[in-house]
Scaffold this motif. Sequence first.
Motif, PDB file in Angstrom:
ATOM      1  N   PRO A  13       0.824  -1.214   0.000  1.00 51.41           N
ATOM      2  CA  PRO A  13       0.000   0.000   0.000  1.00 51.41           C
ATOM      3  C   PRO A  13       0.858   1.265   0.000  1.00 51.41           C
ATOM      4  CG  PRO A  13      -0.086  -1.077   2.142  1.00 51.41           C
ATOM      5  CD  PRO A  13       0.711  -1.964   1.232  1.00 51.41           C
ATOM      6  N   SER A  15       0.692   3.734   1.766  1.00 53.84           N
ATOM      7  CA  SER A  15       0.959   4.221   3.122  1.00 53.84           C
ATOM      8  C   SER A  15       2.133   3.506   3.791  1.00 53.84           C
ATOM      9  CB  SER A  15      -0.282   4.041   3.997  1.00 53.84           C
ATOM     10  OG  SER A  15      -0.601   2.666   4.106  1.00 53.84           O
ATOM     11  N   TYR A  57      -6.218  -3.137  -6.535  1.00 49.95           N
ATOM     12  CA  TYR A  57      -6.422  -3.487  -5.141  1.00 49.95           C
ATOM     13  C   TYR A  57      -5.382  -4.513  -4.739  1.00 49.95           C
ATOM     14  CZ  TYR A  57      -8.775  -7.585  -7.111  1.00 49.95           C
ATOM     15  OH  TYR A  57      -9.066  -8.720  -7.822  1.00 49.95           O
ATOM     16  N   GLU A  61      -8.232  -6.231   0.097  1.00 49.11           N
ATOM     17  CA  GLU A  61      -8.611  -4.815   0.174  1.00 49.11           C
ATOM     18  C   GLU A  61      -9.630  -4.467  -0.897  1.00 49.11           C
ATOM     19  OE1 GLU A  61      -7.688  -2.853   2.552  1.00 49.11           O
ATOM     20  OE2 GLU A  61      -6.163  -4.150   3.428  1.00 49.11           O
ATOM     21  N   THR A  64      -9.342   0.576  -5.383  1.00 46.09           N
ATOM     22  CA  THR A  64      -9.127   2.019  -5.254  1.00 46.09           C
ATOM     23  C   THR A  64      -8.692   2.582  -6.602  1.00 46.09           C
ATOM     24  OG1 THR A  64      -6.807   1.823  -4.602  1.00 46.09           O
ATOM     25  CG2 THR A  64      -8.440   1.840  -2.826  1.00 46.09           C
ATOM     26  N   SER A  72      -6.409   6.951  -1.563  1.00 46.08           N
ATOM     27  CA  SER A  72      -6.587   6.075  -0.405  1.00 46.08           C
ATOM     28  C   SER A  72      -5.233   5.595   0.094  1.00 46.08           C
ATOM     29  CB  SER A  72      -7.448   4.873  -0.808  1.00 46.08           C
ATOM     30  OG  SER A  72      -7.386   3.874   0.190  1.00 46.08           O
ATOM     31  N   MET A  73      -5.082   5.494   1.391  1.00 49.88           N
ATOM     32  CA  MET A  73      -3.828   5.012   1.974  1.00 49.88           C
ATOM     33  C   MET A  73      -3.604   3.522   1.670  1.00 49.88           C
ATOM     34  SD  MET A  73      -2.602   7.719   3.011  1.00 49.88           S
ATOM     35  CE  MET A  73      -1.193   7.332   3.987  1.00 49.88           C
ATOM     36  N   ARG A  74      -4.637   2.849   1.192  1.00 48.72           N
ATOM     37  CA  ARG A  74      -4.524   1.428   0.835  1.00 48.72           C
ATOM     38  C   ARG A  74      -4.310   1.236  -0.671  1.00 48.72           C
ATOM     39  NH1 ARG A  74      -6.155  -1.448   5.372  1.00 48.72           N
ATOM     40  NH2 ARG A  74      -7.445  -0.280   6.811  1.00 48.72           N
ATOM     41  N   HIS A  75      -4.164   2.343  -1.409  1.00 45.46           N
ATOM     42  CA  HIS A  75      -3.936   2.255  -2.852  1.00 45.46           C
ATOM     43  C   HIS A  75      -2.618   1.519  -3.098  1.00 45.46           C
ATOM     44  CE1 HIS A  75      -4.702   3.415  -6.987  1.00 45.46           C
ATOM     45  NE2 HIS A  75      -3.446   3.799  -7.090  1.00 45.46           N
ATOM     46  N   PRO A  76      -2.590   0.587  -4.061  1.00 47.21           N
ATOM     47  CA  PRO A  76      -1.370  -0.196  -4.284  1.00 47.21           C
ATOM     48  C   PRO A  76      -0.251   0.595  -4.962  1.00 47.21           C
ATOM     49  CG  PRO A  76      -3.108  -0.877  -5.811  1.00 47.21           C
ATOM     50  CD  PRO A  76      -3.698   0.146  -4.898  1.00 47.21           C
ATOM     51  N   LYS A 101       5.370  -7.442   4.914  1.00 45.33           N
ATOM     52  CA  LYS A 101       3.991  -7.185   4.485  1.00 45.33           C
ATOM     53  C   LYS A 101       3.912  -6.858   2.990  1.00 45.33           C
ATOM     54  CE  LYS A 101       2.128  -5.810   8.893  1.00 45.33           C
ATOM     55  NZ  LYS A 101       1.372  -4.804   9.631  1.00 45.33           N
TER      56      LYS A 101
END
Length: 120
Positions: A13, A15, A57, A61, A64, A72-76, A101
Amino acid sequence: MTTDTTALRLYFPISARASATRFWHRLSAPALAHHLINAARRSGIQQAVLHPIQSGYLKGEKLTHHHPEVTSMRHPQCVELIDSESALRKFLHDHAAELHKVRAVLLKCEIPLIPNRQAG
């Protein structure tokens, strides 16, 4: 004709942060993508690029989409390293603590760059 050229793609991600290694990192740890590209250069990896991801994604998740103002902080994100398989496996081993991770995909590249010449 085969080649030992291999691609290693690292997905995580946007983030994701690298481990704090300096005093100032404790205040704001560097982005994992930036850290991995710098680590690849220091390790002598032939090539490293950060691929822009418009939509996607990660496992488990939601989908996005990239937007210049809000992401989004979860965007790849995807960092791709190119070198020999042994050099890339060594890089994975040397940086295993930061990659726990990260989804890593190793791709063998066996396309010759010089076409075969027919005997005439």
